[in-house]
Scaffold this active site. Structure first.
Site, PDB file in Angstrom:
ATOM      1  N   GLU A 166      -0.696  -8.849   5.138  1.00 60.62           N
ATOM      2  CA  GLU A 166      -0.417  -9.039   6.573  1.00 60.62           C
ATOM      3  C   GLU A 166      -1.678  -9.023   7.419  1.00 60.62           C
ATOM      4  OE1 GLU A 166      -0.683  -4.594   6.170  1.00 60.62           O
ATOM      5  OE2 GLU A 166      -0.047  -6.282   4.926  1.00 60.62           O
ATOM      6  N   CYS A 223       0.828  -1.199   0.000  1.00 62.00           N
ATOM      7  CA  CYS A 223       0.000   0.000   0.000  1.00 62.00           C
ATOM      8  C   CYS A 223       0.868   1.258   0.000  1.00 62.00           C
ATOM      9  CB  CYS A 223      -0.994  -0.047   1.167  1.00 62.00           C
ATOM     10  SG  CYS A 223      -2.408   1.055   0.942  1.00 62.00           S
ATOM     11  N   HIS A 235      -3.482  -5.600   1.583  1.00 64.41           N
ATOM     12  CA  HIS A 235      -2.685  -5.871   2.778  1.00 64.41           C
ATOM     13  C   HIS A 235      -2.642  -7.358   3.125  1.00 64.41           C
ATOM     14  CE1 HIS A 235      -2.083  -1.706   4.316  1.00 64.41           C
ATOM     15  NE2 HIS A 235      -3.174  -1.470   3.591  1.00 64.41           N
TER      16      HIS A 235
END
Length: 248
Positions: free
Chosen positions: A205, A86, A203
């Site tokens: 994660e 991002c 994302h």
């Protein structure tokens, strides 16, 4: 594997990456302060999500000039694995480590929700844990996530199989309705020509731990472990591996 996670003022996904690496994989991670000139022996360097320096001027435009970025740029250009998530993707583009740019979302609204993400190339250091065509569900959280580039650059990315992830619907189709920000050709993630730098807007994660209800993103980090392991087994004399990521 030791992952270095860069912390800029305004980063807010650094802890998410740390937990994905340490809890999701049982690997080592350390934070790298933006004013530092030391990558602390990291095998992989990550630029995490957030709003570096408040996203003043343009997202990633100020972070690109942080002292730590001199080390990250040298590391990446030397062949180190580098991931930008991002805002990290934005920083990588601002640093000219990746082509194109990330601009305001089509519709000018901040988007924060899960998206469908189709794996376009499973033969990179970031995607070997997946298969080509796999459909992932990964969160986005950005206001400047529309990937743009000249037509010739887009054609080059396609021809060289450097489009790694593409926004897709539940059937795996890259439709306009599945595109959350208006990115050219539904592009969500790309690599550099050498394949050691990845930038993506969603994302991984945030979907890397079972406690979060979804582990679709863990494969990105599992793939990096495999890449670092392979690099170590071959006893390369080259640069260490690096990864960079951030949200906006």
């Amino acid at each position: 594997m030791k992952v270095g996670i860069v912390r800029f003022p305004g980063s807010n996904c650094d802890a998410d990456v740390y937990r994905a690496v340490t809890e999701g994989l049982g690997e080592s991670a350390t934070y790298l302060w933006h004013k530092s000139n030391d990558l602390e022996g990291a095998d992989v360097v990550v630029l995490p999500g957030g709003f570096s320096y408040g996203d003043y001027l343009r997202a990633g435009a100020i972070a690109r000039f942080s002292p730590i970025m001199r080390e990250v740029i040298d590391f990446a250009r030397g062949g180190g694995l580098t991931l930008g998530i991002c805002n990290g993707f934005q920083v990588l583009c601002e640093a000219h480590l990746l082509p194109g740019a990330l601009v305001r979302n089509q519709g000018l609204r901040f988007r924060c929700h899960d998206v469908g993400l189709r794996v376009e190339n499973a033969d990179t250091s970031f995607t070997t844990a997946y298969s080509e065509g796999d459909l992932l569900h990964i969160p986005i959280a950005h206001g400047e996530g529309q990937f743009v580039a000249e037509a010739s650059t887009l054609d080059e990315l396609e021809a060289e199989h450097r489009v790694v992830f593409r926004y897709a619907d539940a059937r795996g189709k890259a439709t306009p309705a599945a595109n959350p920000n208006g990115s050219a050709r539904n592009i969500a993630g790309i690599t550099n020509a050498e394949g050691n730098i990845l930038g993506l807007m969603p994302h991984p994660e945030r979907h890397s731990l079972a406690v979060l209800g979804n582990t679709d993103g863990l494969g990105v980090f599992q793939s990096l472990v495999a890449a670092v392991s392979a690099w170590s087994r071959h006893g390369s004399e080259g640069a260490p591996l690096a990864v960079a990521g951030v949200s906006s």
